[in-house]
Motif scaffolding. Structure first.
Motif, PDB file in Angstrom:
ATOM      1  N   ALA A 191      20.314 -16.634   6.221  1.00 11.70           N
ATOM      2  CA  ALA A 191      19.248 -16.949   7.169  1.00 11.70           C
ATOM      3  C   ALA A 191      19.715 -18.042   8.127  1.00 11.70           C
ATOM      4  O   ALA A 191      20.206 -19.095   7.695  1.00 11.70           O
ATOM      5  CB  ALA A 191      17.996 -17.390   6.431  1.00 11.70           C
ATOM      6  N   LEU A 192      19.566 -17.790   9.432  1.00  7.31           N
ATOM      7  CA  LEU A 192      20.019 -18.731  10.453  1.00  7.31           C
ATOM      8  C   LEU A 192      18.872 -19.416  11.179  1.00  7.31           C
ATOM      9  O   LEU A 192      19.021 -20.525  11.686  1.00  7.31           O
ATOM     10  CB  LEU A 192      20.882 -17.997  11.486  1.00  7.31           C
ATOM     11  CG  LEU A 192      22.113 -17.269  10.945  1.00  7.31           C
ATOM     12  CD1 LEU A 192      22.803 -16.503  12.072  1.00  7.31           C
ATOM     13  CD2 LEU A 192      23.082 -18.251  10.291  1.00  7.31           C
ATOM     14  N   TRP A 193      17.718 -18.757  11.248  1.00  4.90           N
ATOM     15  CA  TRP A 193      16.566 -19.281  11.992  1.00  4.90           C
ATOM     16  C   TRP A 193      15.340 -18.521  11.544  1.00  4.90           C
ATOM     17  O   TRP A 193      15.428 -17.364  11.100  1.00  4.90           O
ATOM     18  CB  TRP A 193      16.780 -19.081  13.493  1.00  4.90           C
ATOM     19  CG  TRP A 193      15.596 -19.467  14.344  1.00  4.90           C
ATOM     20  CD1 TRP A 193      15.316 -20.693  14.842  1.00  4.90           C
ATOM     21  CD2 TRP A 193      14.542 -18.589  14.790  1.00  4.90           C
ATOM     22  NE1 TRP A 193      14.138 -20.641  15.570  1.00  4.90           N
ATOM     23  CE2 TRP A 193      13.660 -19.358  15.553  1.00  4.90           C
ATOM     24  CE3 TRP A 193      14.277 -17.234  14.603  1.00  4.90           C
ATOM     25  CZ2 TRP A 193      12.512 -18.825  16.142  1.00  4.90           C
ATOM     26  CZ3 TRP A 193      13.143 -16.699  15.192  1.00  4.90           C
ATOM     27  CH2 TRP A 193      12.273 -17.492  15.950  1.00  4.90           C
ATOM     28  N   SER A 194      14.177 -19.162  11.646  1.00  2.80           N
ATOM     29  CA  SER A 194      12.927 -18.453  11.359  1.00  2.80           C
ATOM     30  C   SER A 194      11.779 -19.101  12.123  1.00  2.80           C
ATOM     31  O   SER A 194      11.893 -20.238  12.597  1.00  2.80           O
ATOM     32  CB  SER A 194      12.623 -18.457   9.862  1.00  2.80           C
ATOM     33  OG  SER A 194      12.122 -19.715   9.445  1.00  2.80           O
ATOM     34  N   THR A 195      10.679 -18.370  12.223  1.00  2.00           N
ATOM     35  CA  THR A 195       9.476 -18.932  12.840  1.00  2.00           C
ATOM     36  C   THR A 195       8.761 -19.886  11.899  1.00  2.00           C
ATOM     37  O   THR A 195       7.912 -20.665  12.340  1.00  2.00           O
ATOM     38  CB  THR A 195       8.500 -17.808  13.241  1.00  2.00           C
ATOM     39  OG1 THR A 195       8.205 -17.007  12.079  1.00  2.00           O
ATOM     40  CG2 THR A 195       9.100 -16.936  14.332  1.00  2.00           C
ATOM     41  N   GLY A 196       9.071 -19.823  10.613  1.00  2.00           N
ATOM     42  CA  GLY A 196       8.450 -20.710   9.632  1.00  2.00           C
ATOM     43  C   GLY A 196       7.036 -20.332   9.264  1.00  2.00           C
ATOM     44  O   GLY A 196       6.306 -21.118   8.642  1.00  2.00           O
ATOM     45  N   VAL A 197       6.641 -19.107   9.577  1.00  2.00           N
ATOM     46  CA  VAL A 197       5.277 -18.650   9.318  1.00  2.00           C
ATOM     47  C   VAL A 197       5.134 -18.195   7.865  1.00  2.00           C
ATOM     48  O   VAL A 197       6.056 -17.614   7.286  1.00  2.00           O
ATOM     49  CB  VAL A 197       4.917 -17.492  10.263  1.00  2.00           C
ATOM     50  CG1 VAL A 197       3.567 -16.887   9.917  1.00  2.00           C
ATOM     51  CG2 VAL A 197       4.930 -17.973  11.709  1.00  2.00           C
ATOM     52  N   THR A 198       3.995 -18.463   7.265  1.00  2.00           N
ATOM     53  CA  THR A 198       3.685 -17.976   5.924  1.00  2.00           C
ATOM     54  C   THR A 198       2.266 -17.400   5.898  1.00  2.00           C
ATOM     55  O   THR A 198       1.467 -17.646   6.805  1.00  2.00           O
ATOM     56  CB  THR A 198       3.785 -19.093   4.871  1.00  2.00           C
ATOM     57  OG1 THR A 198       2.855 -20.141   5.211  1.00  2.00           O
ATOM     58  CG2 THR A 198       5.190 -19.677   4.811  1.00  2.00           C
ATOM     59  N   LYS A 199       1.978 -16.617   4.888  1.00  2.00           N
ATOM     60  CA  LYS A 199       0.643 -16.039   4.684  1.00  2.00           C
ATOM     61  C   LYS A 199       0.171 -15.255   5.911  1.00  2.00           C
ATOM     62  O   LYS A 199      -0.966 -15.409   6.376  1.00  2.00           O
ATOM     63  CB  LYS A 199      -0.370 -17.124   4.321  1.00  2.00           C
ATOM     64  CG  LYS A 199      -0.028 -17.855   3.031  1.00  2.00           C
ATOM     65  CD  LYS A 199      -1.058 -18.927   2.699  1.00  2.00           C
ATOM     66  CE  LYS A 199      -0.701 -19.656   1.411  1.00  2.00           C
ATOM     67  NZ  LYS A 199      -1.693 -20.716   1.066  1.00  2.00           N
ATOM     68  N   ALA A 200       1.055 -14.411   6.428  1.00  2.00           N
ATOM     69  CA  ALA A 200       0.714 -13.605   7.607  1.00  2.00           C
ATOM     70  C   ALA A 200       1.281 -12.203   7.427  1.00  2.00           C
ATOM     71  O   ALA A 200       2.114 -11.749   8.203  1.00  2.00           O
ATOM     72  CB  ALA A 200       1.247 -14.252   8.874  1.00  2.00           C
ATOM     73  N   SER A 201       0.828 -11.523   6.399  1.00  2.00           N
ATOM     74  CA  SER A 201       1.355 -10.206   6.084  1.00  2.00           C
ATOM     75  C   SER A 201       1.050  -9.192   7.184  1.00  2.00           C
ATOM     76  O   SER A 201       0.186  -9.412   8.031  1.00  2.00           O
ATOM     77  CB  SER A 201       0.774  -9.710   4.760  1.00  2.00           C
ATOM     78  OG  SER A 201      -0.636  -9.595   4.861  1.00  2.00           O
ATOM     79  N   GLU A 202       1.798  -8.075   7.166  1.00  2.00           N
ATOM     80  CA  GLU A 202       1.635  -6.998   8.141  1.00  2.00           C
ATOM     81  C   GLU A 202       1.794  -7.517   9.574  1.00  2.00           C
ATOM     82  O   GLU A 202       1.075  -7.123  10.488  1.00  2.00           O
ATOM     83  CB  GLU A 202       0.290  -6.298   7.966  1.00  2.00           C
ATOM     84  CG  GLU A 202       0.104  -5.695   6.578  1.00  2.00           C
ATOM     85  CD  GLU A 202      -1.193  -4.930   6.429  1.00  2.00           C
ATOM     86  OE1 GLU A 202      -1.926  -4.802   7.436  1.00  2.00           O
ATOM     87  OE2 GLU A 202      -1.462  -4.452   5.325  1.00  2.00           O
ATOM     88  N   ALA A 203       2.770  -8.384   9.761  1.00  2.00           N
ATOM     89  CA  ALA A 203       2.972  -9.025  11.056  1.00  2.00           C
ATOM     90  C   ALA A 203       3.739  -8.128  12.019  1.00  2.00           C
ATOM     91  O   ALA A 203       4.438  -7.205  11.617  1.00  2.00           O
ATOM     92  CB  ALA A 203       3.727 -10.340  10.864  1.00  2.00           C
ATOM     93  N   TYR A 204       3.595  -8.416  13.289  1.00  2.00           N
ATOM     94  CA  TYR A 204       4.432  -7.793  14.303  1.00  2.00           C
ATOM     95  C   TYR A 204       4.591  -8.756  15.469  1.00  2.00           C
ATOM     96  O   TYR A 204       3.859  -9.745  15.602  1.00  2.00           O
ATOM     97  CB  TYR A 204       3.881  -6.442  14.773  1.00  2.00           C
ATOM     98  CG  TYR A 204       2.543  -6.468  15.469  1.00  2.00           C
ATOM     99  CD1 TYR A 204       2.462  -6.411  16.851  1.00  2.00           C
ATOM    100  CD2 TYR A 204       1.361  -6.515  14.731  1.00  2.00           C
ATOM    101  CE1 TYR A 204       1.230  -6.399  17.495  1.00  2.00           C
ATOM    102  CE2 TYR A 204       0.123  -6.511  15.369  1.00  2.00           C
ATOM    103  CZ  TYR A 204       0.064  -6.456  16.747  1.00  2.00           C
ATOM    104  OH  TYR A 204      -1.149  -6.456  17.377  1.00  2.00           O
ATOM    105  N   GLY A 205       5.588  -8.493  16.307  1.00  2.00           N
ATOM    106  CA  GLY A 205       5.872  -9.370  17.430  1.00  2.00           C
ATOM    107  C   GLY A 205       6.243  -8.570  18.657  1.00  2.00           C
ATOM    108  O   GLY A 205       6.686  -7.426  18.553  1.00  2.00           O
ATOM    109  N   TRP A 206       6.088  -9.161  19.830  1.00  2.00           N
ATOM    110  CA  TRP A 206       6.387  -8.472  21.074  1.00  2.00           C
ATOM    111  C   TRP A 206       6.662  -9.492  22.177  1.00  2.00           C
ATOM    112  O   TRP A 206       6.335 -10.670  22.053  1.00  2.00           O
ATOM    113  CB  TRP A 206       5.228  -7.561  21.489  1.00  2.00           C
ATOM    114  CG  TRP A 206       4.059  -8.284  22.095  1.00  2.00           C
ATOM    115  CD1 TRP A 206       3.797  -8.491  23.418  1.00  2.00           C
ATOM    116  CD2 TRP A 206       2.997  -8.939  21.393  1.00  2.00           C
ATOM    117  NE1 TRP A 206       2.643  -9.207  23.590  1.00  2.00           N
ATOM    118  CE2 TRP A 206       2.137  -9.504  22.359  1.00  2.00           C
ATOM    119  CE3 TRP A 206       2.695  -9.111  20.033  1.00  2.00           C
ATOM    120  CZ2 TRP A 206       0.991 -10.228  22.009  1.00  2.00           C
ATOM    121  CZ3 TRP A 206       1.555  -9.820  19.683  1.00  2.00           C
ATOM    122  CH2 TRP A 206       0.718 -10.364  20.674  1.00  2.00           C
ATOM    123  N   VAL A 207       7.259  -9.013  23.246  1.00  2.00           N
ATOM    124  CA  VAL A 207       7.435  -9.790  24.473  1.00  2.00           C
ATOM    125  C   VAL A 207       6.390  -9.313  25.471  1.00  2.00           C
ATOM    126  O   VAL A 207       6.289  -8.116  25.746  1.00  2.00           O
ATOM    127  CB  VAL A 207       8.844  -9.612  25.053  1.00  2.00           C
ATOM    128  CG1 VAL A 207       8.959 -10.316  26.405  1.00  2.00           C
ATOM    129  CG2 VAL A 207       9.889 -10.162  24.089  1.00  2.00           C
TER     130      VAL A 207
END
Length: 256
Positions: A191-207
């Motif tokens: 692991a090199l980097w992360s958003t540090g988010v927890t307790k956020a299942s079924e997540a998705y991301g976009w620009v």
């Protein structure tokens, strides 16, 4: 950006140049054989589609400008290009990249350059681009190199398949963990980097079209947000492992 969009019922029209035009044709028109392949240089205009030989899966170019993959009997799409320019065209480029083109503007592209590659929709629904050696350069669970506006990466859930971002050399990956944390890996383990988010299942991301990069949870709540204030910016995962927001040739944010 509601994830569980309900798609309309597709009515199938007459065969047209290797694709089918959606319209108000009778149900028996659905039995017409439709190609499962988009060859180099071929395109799907609004309302045209390719279909798996089994008839279960259909990739259709929508009039509003996004390509969507549907499974028979399932209302929500399995995959979408996320493009929103009406009357755009889906093109299997002769260079091996799948493209959405509006006029002369390329608004979206996927895969890596590989002359002679073709887009195939097999009976398992795993839409993929195959090179001339029969190897898949891309499938619908992947984003290669650049996450363009409106496209998504996602964790797996009951409504959406997992979509992972890869560097072109496949050394680096950006993927969601089950808890919703978006993590950059080298060789799938470090692991090199992360958003540090927890307790956020079924997540998705976009620009977004305004240049923002965001991740959300299953309820659509923002869990991570970065705003470039530069419309047209994209997220890139480069072969050196750098994860950056880019506008044109300018790096506006380096996450790693």
């Amino acid at each position: 950006m509601v994830r569980r969009l309900v798609a309309g019922v597709l009515a199938v029209g007459a065969l047209l140049g290797g694709a089918v035009l959606v319209g108000s044709a009778p149900a028996e028109a659905k039995t017409v054989a439709v190609s499962d392949t988009l060859l180099p240089g071929q395109k799907l205009m609004a309302g045209q589609y390719i279909r798996s030989k089994s008839g279960v899966f259909t990739l259709i170019m929508q009039p509003r400008g996004d390509a969507k993959l549907y499974q028979r009997g399932v209302k929500a799409p399995l995959w979408a290009s996320g493009t929103w320019r009406p009357n755009s065209v889906l093109v299997m480029g002769t260079d091996g990249t799948l493209q959405v083109i509006y006029g002369r503007t390329k608004v979206w592209s996927m895969s890596i350059k590989s002359v002679g590659a073709k887009l195939v929709l097999p009976n398992d629904g795993k839409l993929a681009i195959y090179n001339t050696r029969g190897k898949a350069n891309w499938n619908r669970h992947m984003v290669i190199g650049t996450l363009m506006p409106q496209s998504k990466i996602a964790a797996a859930d009951a409504y959406w398949d997992e979509v992972i971002m890869y560097s072109v050399n496949r050394v680096y990956t950006l993927k969601f963990q089950p808890n919703g944390n978006l993590v950059l890996f080298r060789n799938g383990t470090t692991a090199l980097w992360s958003t540090g988010v927890t307790k956020a299942s079924e997540a998705y991301g976009w620009v977004g079209p305004n240049g923002d990069f965001a991740t959300v949870n299953a309820f659509g709540d923002l869990t991570f947000f970065y705003e470039t204030r530069r419309p047209g910016s994209v997220l890139q995962l480069r072969d050196d492992g750098h994860l950056v927001m880019v506008n044109g040739r300018t790096v506006v944010k380096t996450f790693h």
